[in-house]
Structure formats: C-alpha cells, structure tokens
Write an enzyme that holds these catalytic residues in place. Structure first.
Site: not given
Length: 767
Positions: A331-332, A361, A363, A376, A410
């Site tokens: 994640h991230n 991931e 973003d 982020h 994302e």
C-alpha cells in the site's frame, strides 16, 4: 553490527592512496581466512579512497572510506575540518552494488560525475541507499569488485565460519593497541562487546588456563583456544553424548537414529551422506563416523534450520486461478516514510519488488508539462514521475519472482494524462504488459500465476462495453477512492472536497480502460449479489474497517466470495504515521491482496514476510483447501510443543551508548484463526546475550494449523519500562521442521542478525 565504533588515534588514520601513504595496511586474520589478503581490490579498500557522497541536500561531500582488517566493516569520516565524526557500515548489510547512475539519487543529483566513477550501495532492511562517486574510474572499479567479492565470500560462509569470523572481528576491536595480543583488560572489554557478563574470577581463571606462556597476554593459538572455549555449546555436547554413548563418536547407525527422531529420512544411506557432507576429520569420514565438530557443523547448517529447505524454493501448485492464492501486496508503495510528509521514491518500488511484493500501488495525479505524477494527494509527500515508476517496475518486476505483478492504479488524472499513462505503460513495458485475455483461456475466468509468468497486469476502472461517449457515467470511482471518500466524510465531514474529487475522477480514458483485463476495479455489490452472480475478473477493495465488519457479520460468505474472485484490503486512509493492521484476520477470510505499508516495520510486516516465506518468497502462496473450496474438509488439529533451549550471540542494543548487557527472554506467538492466537514466553536471563540457556517448553493447541504462523521474538527484559526488541523470526507452521533446530534471527526491519540464533526443539502431535 560488527563494525568498530571508536575512532582511531590520528596517527593511525588510514590514508588515501592519493596522499602518498605507500604500501597497504596489514590484512587481518579474517581476510586471510577468506583468501583475500593478496587481492588488489581489497588492498585498495584497506588503504582507503576518497569518495563523494551524493545527496539531495548540501551538495556532494568527500569522505575517506576504508575497509577495516575484519574484512566486514567499512568506516568513513570527514577528510577536512577540525571535527572528525566516524561512521561505519557492515558489508553483511549490503544487498547489492549498482554501477553507474543506476539509482534514483544518482540519476537526479549525480549528473556532474562521470557514470563510470559512480556506484550505489543498496542496504538490506530500511537503510537508505549510499550513492558514491570516486575520483577516478579505477577507484570505483576496485570498490565495486572488492565489495562484490566480500559479499560473495560472506554469503558462502557456514554458520561456524561466521561465528569464527565474528569472534575474531570482536577481538580486533578489543585489541586497543593493535599489538595482536590480548591483556586481561582487553579480554574483559571483549566480553562486554559480545554481550556477556562473566564474573571476574571465572574470566581470569579462563584467561590463565589459556595463557600458556604465562606473560599475562594471549596471542596466536592462545587466543584461538580462548575463543574455542567461549564458543563451546554444552547443550550440543549433551545432545551428541546422548546419541553417541561413552565413546563420544557417532556411528552411521547412531546418526540414523538421531535423524529418525528429527523426522528426517532415517536410512543408513542418508546418515552416511550427512557424514560425508559435514564431518571435518578425514579419517572419521572414511570410516562413516561423526565427531562432535562435524555434528555441530550439521546442526548449524541449512540442514539444521527450522525452515524446511524445500520451501525456500517454489514448491506449491502454481496452476490454479489467481483467486486461490495469497498475493504479497503493498500500500502506498511509493513512500519511504509516512504518508503525510514522507519522501516518494522509485527506490521504494524496487525494494518492495525485491522483497517479493507482487501488487504495487500507484496514486496517480495530474502533473505539470502533461506528465502524470505519483504521490500521496493533498499531503506534503514529494512527487515522482509516473514514467519513472514504470521504468523501475520494468527493471525489477521479475528479478525476485517470475510470477505476475499487479499495478493497482488509484487514478486522479484527467482523460488526457490518463492517455499519457497508458502510452507510457505500453512503450516502457512492451510485451510484459498484458492487454488481451490469454489465448485459449476463457476470458471470464482468472488464469493461474503459472500462465501469467513474466506479465504485468493493470488493476483499474474499465469502461462498459460497448462504450459510447454520449453514455453518462454513473460512477467510475475506484472502489478504494469511494471508501476513502466515505471514511473522510464520516471522520472529517469534508463533503465539498469529496464531491469535487468524485466529479474529477468520474471518467476514464479508453486507452487506459483497454489495459484492464483480469483486474477490473468495481464498487462492492454486496455479498449476496456477488455470490449469486460471480464475476471472477472483477475485484473490489475494502478498507481494513470494512473488511473487519464483513468478517464479523458474514465471515463464511466472505470466504466463499474470496474463493471465486479477488479482493484487496488496505489500511485506513487516516493513519498519519502509515501504521499497519494485523493481516492475519484478513487472510483467515481468504482475502488475497492484503496490502500493507512495506516502509513501516513492525510485527505486521514480520507476519507478511513469514506468510510468503513458505513458497520461495515468490509472492504467491496457495491458500489452504478450506479457503479454496469452502466449506471444505475438517482440518487436522495439532498440539505444538516448543522447547526453547538456548540463544547464541544476541546483538548488543544501543552499543554506541554503552548500554548494559541484555537480559533476554523468548516469546513464541501463534497467529492464526482467533481460536489459535496465543503467546507464551520464557523467564528472562540476567546479563547474558552471548549464550543464555532457558530449557523451557511452551505448548499450544491449534485448530487450523494450515493458517498458523509462528513468530519467535527475543526481547531485553526491563522491569521499569518497555522491553527492548532484540530479534525475531516468523514462518508458517507448515514450513516448520520438527526436532532440534536453529533459528536465524532478523532485525526489526527484516535484515539478518547473523550470527545470532536460537536453538529449540519442536514437536507436533495430532489431537
């Protein structure tokens, strides 16, 4: 860490070859044992080189880097100025050496230095890369080649050799006047360094017994004898005596009996093979006999490790659909620290992929000059180009594992930059990128990891088929974005921002949509609907809170759902420090992509590493039958008995602060279904991190052993404050071997603490 902390007197400072220092420093005994005393690269490293540290802030700083005589420690310090602060690192902590501008740091800040002068040290665990530039190509080559040789030699060492190397490195540090002799005062200093408190009377008695010359100094063979006595393993001697009898020699038949009790292949043929492989004495080997030293070599080798060595390679069936596997997920992934003000870096992707992660991931946000960026959103985290991330993924996706990598997008970009994202993926990844269903495969069913070897899959939103522009889009929000929206509305009432983000992300470019094949991100339709109308190529994402709620309210139905399609769980978006949740409860429900912040060490990441240890660290682990075809058969209940016998060479904590010797205890934790979760611990031992002995048995009963992880933790007992972490090792119960076994401990961030070990006896019994 083995390196010395004390700066040398100025007269003894190693000098650069450029300053006319002449011949090389005398190599230590450790380098002689590695056969590298005459090596040209090592000689240059011993003399030292002026290298520039390339950093983002403050500009390049020149430092004198020197290999120490132990062959393991590299010290560096400021070349100019009044203050000289000495730092060091261990070659044992280096994971790799990259030549040229092959790191994010050198690509960004090293342009002023010729590529052939530059190299990068990549460390195990969470330590940042060290980007260096030498004064010349020759110097850089010596360091790259020399470090590579040292790493190879150290990796090839047996555990007894590592112990011997370690003790002699400590001796060199304790020999303060560098006369290759040890006074009693220096011996006492050495004992403190190796984390053992020994009564002065007993220590002096041992010292005198080894001081055959009677000159109050130990040297040569006297030092070796002292070290041998220190490294004695009474518990192994007792075990050897139990099987060998009075003659203190193991015959092939007696060794066969020991192997049988270990749960190993108990044939005479195997016993003879063990003797040939590990016995050090040639005469004994010829007569199929094993002496104590050979027996200790065997128990300290990979053959005596608690981890089943067959499980260090891929051994599971890899031909089942993707939804039948746990998949190591990050994640991230772009973050190196927390999600509020941390640094985003392509190196974080490299580290995750090299740790076996198979789902990363991204973003994605609108960037300047038409180039999408990864960071982020709405925070102070730095930004990196989407294009650079895809290049790093291309270079490292399949170095650790051949099995498919999933890019979890994302997406916060507009249509134009989404098209740019699609173009970058296609141009950079080429044939690695999966853009069509596999030929001959039902396009509505998930293929297997085996079928998808070497492929990169995109997880993202997909346009309805057929797509026409005039059709309105009800909601193409990523499920993860939707849930984050809900959480933020609940927690912060930021409704205005939520609606704006929803509007901006409500469309998807056809070019990007076309790249989504088997991992179409959709809002969760509810368990009842999903079970009635399964769609294996669609996947939903759940926050940890939503996942827990589903588990609590409809656990069996969620298991059934996860048996036929993929689901992803991720940490709550409001955790400022990027902390993790316990992944075990999500695995218990069959969730495949249980995403964790890989940059945040802790027991959660220990469990993740342990979960994926059991199939060659390839990032895919076959779920047990009860999670693949529920309700499945009843599992075999087990009684597990772990006798914690001893520990060896535990690291000293906060060594630079002159801290006290540890008071260690061992805790064994079981992580599995709720009924199996428990922990027990031994008593603590005062002032002994060198060879503490407990001989305590901890017992557990397991209802679902197939899902259980066993975590061994060593801590330093403190009666007035929190206990300090010393080391740990986590593995699946299914990969744990019975009998007398050594456990090689790891640090908080997963790096080896070699030569630190635990010695245990494991026994499992069906109930």
């Amino acid at each position: 860490m083995i390196c010395g902390r004390k700066a040398r007197p100025a007269a003894e400072q190693p000098r650069s070859p450029s300053d006319g220092s002449g011949g090389p420093r005398r190599p230590g005994r450790a380098l002689k044992k590695m056969g590298l005393t005459e090596d040209e690269d090592i000689q240059r490293m011993l003399r030292g080189s002026l290298l520039r540290k390339i950093k983002s802030r403050g500009g390049p700083r020149e430092r004198l880097f020197c290999l120490q005589e132990d062959g393991v420690t590299v010290c560096f310090e400021g070349r100019f100025g009044r203050a000289r602060s000495q730092q060091s690192f261990s070659v044992m902590h280096i994971e790799g050496v990259r030549e040229g501008h092959q790191s994010e740091g050198l690509r960004k800040y090293g342009a002023a230095f010729p590529e052939r002068h530059c190299f990068t040290l990549v460390f195990k665990g969470k330590r940042k890369n060290l980007d260096l530039a030498a004064r010349g190509e020759e110097d850089a080559r010596h360091w790259v080649q020399g470090l590579t040789k040292l790493m190879g030699r150290l990796q090839a060492m047996s555990q007894p050799e590592k112990l011997d190397h370690w003790i002699h490195a400590v001796l060199q540090r304790a020999d303060r006047n560098k006369d290759n002799k040890m006074s009693f005062r220096e011996v006492k200093s050495m004992l403190r360094m190796i984390n053992i408190y020994m009564d002065d009377v007993y220590a002096y008695k041992l010292f005198k017994e080894c001081d055959h010359s009677g000159d109050e100094r130990l040297e040569g063979r006297e030092v070796e004898e002292f070290c041998r006595r220190l490294l004695r393993r009474p518990e192994l001697e007792e075990l050897f005596g139990h099987y060998s009898g009075e003659d203190r020699v193991l015959s092939a038949e007696e060794l066969r009996d020991f192997l049988r009790d270990q749960g190993e292949d108990a044939s005479l043929r195997q016993a003879r093979a063990v003797i040939r492989a590990y016995e050090l004495n040639e005469k004994a080997r010829q007569q199929d006999l094993m002496m104590l030293d050979g027996f200790m070599m065997y128990l300290l080798s990979a053959a005596g490790d608690i981890l089943n060595q067959e499980h260090t390679k891929v051994h599971q069936d890899m031909s089942q659909p993707l939804c039948h596997y746990f998949i190591s997920s990050s994640h991230n992934t772009y973050l190196t620290r927390n999600q509020i003000g941390g640094t985003s870096s392509t190196e974080a992707y490299v580290r995750a992929l090299m740790a076996g992660c198979r789902c990363v991931e991204l973003d994605c946000w609108e960037g300047s000059d038409g180039e999408p960026v990864v960071y982020h959103g709405h925070t102070l985290t730095s930004k990196i180009l989407f294009r650079d991330v895809i290049e790093s993924i291309r270079d490292y996706a399949f170095k650790q594992s051949p099995y498919p990598v999933i890019l979890s997008l994302e997406n916060h970009c507009g249509l134009e930059q989404q098209a740019t994202m699609a173009r970058h993926m296609k141009d950079i990844l080429g044939d690695m990128l999966l853009t069509q269903p596999l030929e001959g495969q039902d396009p509505h069913n998930l293929p297997s990891p085996e079928q998808l070897k070497g492929k990169v899959l995109v997880k993202g939103k997909k346009l309805p088929e057929p797509w026409h522009e005039h059709q309105g889009v009800t909601s193409l929000l990523d499920p993860e974005e939707e849930e984050e929206e809900e959480e933020e509305e609940e927690e912060e009432k930021l409704q205005e921002r939520n609606s704006r983000r929803a509007k901006d992300a409500s469309q998807v470019a056809p070019e990007l949509s076309a790249m989504v094949v088997y991992c179409q991100a959709v809002p969760f339709p509810g368990l009842a609907h999903a079970l009635r109308h399964p769609r294996p190529c669609e996947m939903s994402s759940f926050s940890e809170r939503k996942a827990r709620k589903l588990i609590k309210e409809a656990g069996p139905a969620l298991v059934q759902y996860n048996a036929q399609q993929l689901s992803r769980v991720y940490p709550l978006g409001l955790k400022m420090n990027s902390s993790n949740y316990n992944p075990q409860e999500m695995w218990n429900a069959g969730c495949q992509l249980v995403a964790l912040n890989f940059q945040t060490p802790g027991y959660e990441m220990d469990l993740n590493a342990g979960r994926f240890l059991g199939n060659g660290c390839c990032g895919y682990v076959l779920k047990p039958p009860c999670l693949r075809s529920p309700p499945g058969e009843g599992t075999r209940r087990l009684a597990l008995h772990i006798r914690v016998i001893t520990a060896q060479q535990l690291p000293k904590l906060n060594r630079e602060k002159g801290s006290s010797i540890v008071d260690p205890f061992v805790r064994v934790e079981i992580h599995g279904v709720p009924a199996d979760c428990s922990k027990q611990q031994t008593h603590h031992k005062l002032n002994n991190g060198f060879n503490p002995r407990w001989d305590e048995t901890l017992s557990f009963q397991l209802q679902v052993p197939e899902l259980a992880l066993v975590r061994f933790v060593v801590e330093d007992y403190d009666s007035t404050s929190c206990n300090d972490f010393v080391g740990q090792f986590t593995l699946p119960l299914a990969s744990m071997r019975e009998g007398y076994r050594h456990i090689h401990l790891l640090s908080k961030d997963g790096a080896s603490l070699s030569p630190a070990t635990l010695f245990v006896h494991i026994r499992c019994k069906s109930l």
